[in-house]
Design a protein around this motif. Structure first.
Motif, PDB file in Angstrom:
ATOM      1  N   ALA A  21      10.599  12.494   4.642  1.00 32.98           N
ATOM      2  CA  ALA A  21      11.305  11.539   5.495  1.00 32.98           C
ATOM      3  C   ALA A  21      10.314  11.021   6.537  1.00 32.98           C
ATOM      4  O   ALA A  21       9.481  11.776   7.030  1.00 32.98           O
ATOM      5  CB  ALA A  21      12.464  12.238   6.189  1.00 32.98           C
ATOM      6  N   TYR A  22      10.376   9.757   6.837  1.00 29.33           N
ATOM      7  CA  TYR A  22       9.621   9.231   7.969  1.00 29.33           C
ATOM      8  C   TYR A  22      10.280   7.954   8.462  1.00 29.33           C
ATOM      9  O   TYR A  22      11.204   7.425   7.824  1.00 29.33           O
ATOM     10  CB  TYR A  22       8.137   9.022   7.642  1.00 29.33           C
ATOM     11  CG  TYR A  22       7.803   8.223   6.388  1.00 29.33           C
ATOM     12  CD1 TYR A  22       7.455   8.868   5.206  1.00 29.33           C
ATOM     13  CD2 TYR A  22       7.792   6.834   6.414  1.00 29.33           C
ATOM     14  CE1 TYR A  22       7.119   8.150   4.068  1.00 29.33           C
ATOM     15  CE2 TYR A  22       7.449   6.104   5.270  1.00 29.33           C
ATOM     16  CZ  TYR A  22       7.120   6.768   4.102  1.00 29.33           C
ATOM     17  OH  TYR A  22       6.788   6.059   2.981  1.00 29.33           O
ATOM     18  N   ALA A  23       9.827   7.503   9.626  1.00 27.20           N
ATOM     19  CA  ALA A  23      10.304   6.243  10.202  1.00 27.20           C
ATOM     20  C   ALA A  23       9.078   5.339  10.314  1.00 27.20           C
ATOM     21  O   ALA A  23       8.037   5.649   9.711  1.00 27.20           O
ATOM     22  CB  ALA A  23      10.922   6.505  11.569  1.00 27.20           C
ATOM     23  N   ILE A  25       1.225  13.458   6.591  1.00 27.73           N
ATOM     24  CA  ILE A  25       1.857  13.351   7.916  1.00 27.73           C
ATOM     25  C   ILE A  25       1.400  12.043   8.542  1.00 27.73           C
ATOM     26  O   ILE A  25       0.207  11.804   8.712  1.00 27.73           O
ATOM     27  CB  ILE A  25       1.467  14.543   8.812  1.00 27.73           C
ATOM     28  CG1 ILE A  25       1.814  15.858   8.106  1.00 27.73           C
ATOM     29  CG2 ILE A  25       2.162  14.439  10.164  1.00 27.73           C
ATOM     30  CD1 ILE A  25       1.187  17.067   8.767  1.00 27.73           C
ATOM     31  N   ARG A  26       2.349  11.202   8.839  1.00 29.31           N
ATOM     32  CA  ARG A  26       2.060   9.847   9.326  1.00 29.31           C
ATOM     33  C   ARG A  26       2.476   9.733  10.787  1.00 29.31           C
ATOM     34  O   ARG A  26       3.282  10.547  11.274  1.00 29.31           O
ATOM     35  CB  ARG A  26       2.897   8.836   8.519  1.00 29.31           C
ATOM     36  CG  ARG A  26       2.722   8.938   7.016  1.00 29.31           C
ATOM     37  CD  ARG A  26       3.995   8.502   6.287  1.00 29.31           C
ATOM     38  NE  ARG A  26       3.892   8.776   4.851  1.00 29.31           N
ATOM     39  CZ  ARG A  26       3.554   7.866   3.933  1.00 29.31           C
ATOM     40  NH1 ARG A  26       3.343   6.618   4.297  1.00 29.31           N
ATOM     41  NH2 ARG A  26       3.450   8.198   2.676  1.00 29.31           N
ATOM     42  N   VAL A  27       2.001   8.709  11.455  1.00 29.45           N
ATOM     43  CA  VAL A  27       2.558   8.400  12.774  1.00 29.45           C
ATOM     44  C   VAL A  27       4.068   8.260  12.624  1.00 29.45           C
ATOM     45  O   VAL A  27       4.851   8.757  13.440  1.00 29.45           O
ATOM     46  CB  VAL A  27       1.920   7.122  13.357  1.00 29.45           C
ATOM     47  CG1 VAL A  27       2.692   6.623  14.578  1.00 29.45           C
ATOM     48  CG2 VAL A  27       0.457   7.392  13.717  1.00 29.45           C
ATOM     49  N   THR A  46       3.116   1.643  11.207  1.00 21.98           N
ATOM     50  CA  THR A  46       2.884   3.020  11.668  1.00 21.98           C
ATOM     51  C   THR A  46       3.220   4.050  10.594  1.00 21.98           C
ATOM     52  O   THR A  46       2.732   5.177  10.647  1.00 21.98           O
ATOM     53  CB  THR A  46       3.684   3.343  12.952  1.00 21.98           C
ATOM     54  OG1 THR A  46       5.075   3.116  12.691  1.00 21.98           O
ATOM     55  CG2 THR A  46       3.235   2.489  14.122  1.00 21.98           C
ATOM     56  N   ASP A  47       4.024   3.670   9.612  1.00 22.54           N
ATOM     57  CA  ASP A  47       4.308   4.611   8.519  1.00 22.54           C
ATOM     58  C   ASP A  47       3.144   4.684   7.540  1.00 22.54           C
ATOM     59  O   ASP A  47       3.136   5.540   6.655  1.00 22.54           O
ATOM     60  CB  ASP A  47       5.594   4.219   7.780  1.00 22.54           C
ATOM     61  CG  ASP A  47       5.600   2.772   7.339  1.00 22.54           C
ATOM     62  OD1 ASP A  47       5.472   1.890   8.211  1.00 22.54           O
ATOM     63  OD2 ASP A  47       5.700   2.515   6.129  1.00 22.54           O
ATOM     64  N   ASN A  48       2.176   3.805   7.690  1.00 19.45           N
ATOM     65  CA  ASN A  48       1.008   3.830   6.815  1.00 19.45           C
ATOM     66  C   ASN A  48      -0.234   4.353   7.539  1.00 19.45           C
ATOM     67  O   ASN A  48      -1.352   4.138   7.081  1.00 19.45           O
ATOM     68  CB  ASN A  48       0.735   2.430   6.258  1.00 19.45           C
ATOM     69  CG  ASN A  48       1.845   1.961   5.318  1.00 19.45           C
ATOM     70  OD1 ASN A  48       2.565   2.767   4.751  1.00 19.45           O
ATOM     71  ND2 ASN A  48       1.984   0.658   5.170  1.00 19.45           N
ATOM     72  N   VAL A  49      -0.029   5.023   8.667  1.00 24.49           N
ATOM     73  CA  VAL A  49      -1.141   5.583   9.437  1.00 24.49           C
ATOM     74  C   VAL A  49      -1.079   7.103   9.341  1.00 24.49           C
ATOM     75  O   VAL A  49      -0.144   7.730   9.858  1.00 24.49           O
ATOM     76  CB  VAL A  49      -1.065   5.153  10.919  1.00 24.49           C
ATOM     77  CG1 VAL A  49      -2.221   5.769  11.705  1.00 24.49           C
ATOM     78  CG2 VAL A  49      -1.083   3.637  11.044  1.00 24.49           C
ATOM     79  N   LEU A  63      -4.605   5.324   4.299  1.00 26.25           N
ATOM     80  CA  LEU A  63      -3.405   5.665   3.535  1.00 26.25           C
ATOM     81  C   LEU A  63      -2.696   4.393   3.116  1.00 26.25           C
ATOM     82  O   LEU A  63      -2.596   3.457   3.911  1.00 26.25           O
ATOM     83  CB  LEU A  63      -2.470   6.512   4.408  1.00 26.25           C
ATOM     84  CG  LEU A  63      -1.088   6.843   3.820  1.00 26.25           C
ATOM     85  CD1 LEU A  63      -1.211   7.815   2.650  1.00 26.25           C
ATOM     86  CD2 LEU A  63      -0.177   7.445   4.896  1.00 26.25           C
ATOM     87  N   ASP A  64      -2.197   4.388   1.901  1.00 25.69           N
ATOM     88  CA  ASP A  64      -1.322   3.333   1.423  1.00 25.69           C
ATOM     89  C   ASP A  64      -2.074   2.034   1.133  1.00 25.69           C
ATOM     90  O   ASP A  64      -2.135   1.126   1.952  1.00 25.69           O
ATOM     91  CB  ASP A  64      -0.180   3.082   2.419  1.00 25.69           C
ATOM     92  CG  ASP A  64       1.130   3.066   1.682  1.00 25.69           C
ATOM     93  OD1 ASP A  64       1.138   2.641   0.524  1.00 25.69           O
ATOM     94  OD2 ASP A  64       2.146   3.493   2.257  1.00 25.69           O
ATOM     95  N   TYR A  65      -2.645   2.012  -0.042  1.00 29.22           N
ATOM     96  CA  TYR A  65      -3.377   0.831  -0.485  1.00 29.22           C
ATOM     97  C   TYR A  65      -2.396  -0.130  -1.130  1.00 29.22           C
ATOM     98  O   TYR A  65      -1.975   0.079  -2.262  1.00 29.22           O
ATOM     99  CB  TYR A  65      -4.450   1.232  -1.495  1.00 29.22           C
ATOM    100  CG  TYR A  65      -5.576   2.020  -0.871  1.00 29.22           C
ATOM    101  CD1 TYR A  65      -6.693   1.365  -0.369  1.00 29.22           C
ATOM    102  CD2 TYR A  65      -5.512   3.401  -0.761  1.00 29.22           C
ATOM    103  CE1 TYR A  65      -7.726   2.074   0.213  1.00 29.22           C
ATOM    104  CE2 TYR A  65      -6.537   4.121  -0.181  1.00 29.22           C
ATOM    105  CZ  TYR A  65      -7.649   3.451   0.299  1.00 29.22           C
ATOM    106  OH  TYR A  65      -8.671   4.150   0.879  1.00 29.22           O
TER     107      TYR A  65
HETATM  108 MG    MG Z   1       3.817   2.991   3.033  1.00 29.32          MG
END
Ligand code: MG
Ligand code: AMP
Length: 487
Positions: free
Chosen positions: A72-74, A178-180, A247-250, A257-259
């Protein structure tokens, strides 16, 4: 196949993920497998047959000990906060510990819907999967912190985007996911205990030495900021444009992360944007440091309850860390640029020289990657490469003279300096027109151009005459290049 999983997140962070299951592909076929990475991870795949790799890396067969879950993330997407995102087209198979003790997540991307898919199908098309594989491996070869690609498997199913495309699954390896946005998720939905729990977990996993800090959460902020400054410095140094710095891709690990719609620029232009969905240029090449700063401010906000709980006075210290980002980035960037330009010791005049360079490159439309190799050639007494990049003999002459004067402050033999420059300035990057041609062929069933290009970008520094075409920018009559998210 036994990966000796050690699923720490699963055990420590219950409630912050959803169990997940991979969809069954109809006719899976192996597109690529990264043997060197498998060895680095210590995966017991030595004698595995392709058929077995296909079953595991398409999600068809769960390896022993796997505990598949969707995080889960925001996240802030193009500046707007969404409190509920999460892995909508990915699942974590599990964590492994490499022979050197490093811990990695192994994730399938494009393996079908999860609890967080909303209206998405959870699938991925072959083009974006092979693009991510190629670009992430190129980044790794250039020494840029990044997630890696372990395998790509075609599913034999069609994925409906604007058109129907063959589907595929990518196996992504990350030091963590683990993302921002993971911190933002905890901060938005739960209280200080949960933010503290995630921060403690992150510190334990990535930065165990910070446990000793007076305020470990403040120390985490400082460390992550440092890693993001380094990361964006790497990107700018090779002309990389991430394209979706939401921020979900940091990743807090500091890995790229996330190409998605990422691409490299050919001719230097500070406002370059490739992504079809970035109409306002929020994530343009030259804006990446500012956006990183903005993203780190969001990270600080999410961490603040944990920081405050240890010592309210540290809230001001957190603010000071965020406020110092532009200066901190500038130092890191100048350090990187000095290496690219063959300058050793820092000098007051370097800043001016570096800043002036970008105006010159833009004015003359110079190919960014080739330029730094051409400077090294000039040191070897060969000016032809540089001349070929410039519109006329006088273009950039004053800047070159300034650069030369800066070099002469230090007694370093020109050949030694040229070799040092070539060791940090790639000759072969994933050129957009090459990537596009390779992906088009792959979609039509011919993997040979993609495989050849992969080998080239995995060896970015050493000149090979047979690879001459790969060092060339897109032909002058090529139209503007556009990339799409559409995994
Ligand atoms: Mg993403
Ligand atoms: P991205 O822009 O790639 O970072 O994705 C943003 C969010 O959309 C993430 O939560 C993804 O998991 C989700 N998402 C993107 N594509 C799909 C898809 N095809 N199916 C389900 N979720 C998706």
């Amino acid at each position: 196949m036994d990966f000796a999983f050690d699923n720490g997140f699963h055990a420590a962070m219950e409630g912050f993920y959803a169990p997940a299951e991979a969809a069954r592909p109809s006719v899976p076929a192996l597109l690529a497998f990264n043997q060197a990475l498998a060895e680095r991870l210590g995966l017991a795949v030595g004698r595995a047959k392709d058929a077995q790799l296909v079953r595991v890396f398409s999600g068809m067969e769960l390896p022993q000990g796997a505990n598949p879950l969707a995080f889960a993330y925001a996240g802030h997407q193009f500046g707007h906060f969404s409190s509920q995102l999460g892995d909508g087209r990915a699942l974590l198979l599990g964590e492994v510990i490499a022979p050197d003790g490093a811990r990695f997540d192994i994730q399938l991307k494009g393996s079908g819907p999860t609890a967080f898919s909303r209206n998405g199908d959870g699938k991925a098309a072959i083009g974006p999967v092979l693009r991510e594989y190629l670009v992430s491996e190129a980044m790794a070869a250039m020494g840029v912190p990044t997630t890696r690609s372990l395998a790509a498997v075609a599913t034999g199913d069609l994925v409906q985007r604007e058109q129907a495309h063959p589907g595929a699954v990518l196996t992504r390896v990350a030091s963590s996911h683990i993302r921002v946005g993971t911190f933002q998720f905890f901060a938005a939905h739960f209280g200080v205990e949960h933010v503290t729990q995630l921060s403690d977990y992150t510190i334990h996993r990535h930065f165990p030495e910070l446990v000793e800090a007076t305020n470990p959460h403040l120390a985490l902020l400082d460390r992550v900021v440092g890693l993001q400054c380094e990361l964006v410095g790497h990107w700018l140094g090779i002309g990389f444009i991430h394209g979706v710095m939401n921020t979900d891709n940091v990743a807090v690990s500091g890995e790229t992360l996330d190409y998605g719609p990422c691409a490299f620029m050919d001719r230097f232009a500070v406002n370059t944007v490739f992504s079809s969905i970035d109409a306002n240029g929020r994530y343009a090449y030259g804006r990446q440091p500012q956006i990183m700063h903005w993203n780190m401010a969001r990270f600080a906000e999410a961490l603040l309850p944990a920081i405050h709980a240890v010592d309210p006075a540290d809230v001001d210290r957190a603010k000071a860390i965020v406020d110092a980002i532009p200066d901190r980035f500038r130092d890191i960037w100048h350090h990187r640029m000095r290496a690219k330009l063959g300058l050793g010791q820092a000098d007051e005049a370097d800043g001016r020289l570096i800043d002036a360079l970008f105006g010159e490159l833009e004015q003359h439309g110079v190919d960014f990657t080739s330029f730094f190799r051409a400077l090294a050639q000039l040191l070897r007494g060969d000016g032809a490469m540089l001349q070929a990049l410039l519109p006329d003999a006088e273009a950039m002459a004053p800047w070159i003279a300034d650069w030369w004067a800066q070099l002469e402050r230090e007694a370093i033999a020109p050949l030694e300096r040229a070799d040092a420059m070539d060791a940090v300035n790639p000759l072969y990057i994933p050129r957009n027109h090459q990537v596009e041609a390779a992906l088009e062929a792959a979609e039509a069933g011919d993997l040979a151009p993609w495989t050849a290009l992969l080998e080239v970008v995995q060896n970015p520094y050493v000149l090979r005459p047979a690879w001459q075409d790969y060092a060339q920018p897109a032909p002058a009559d090529a139209g503007p290049y556009t990339t799409f998210c559409g995994t």
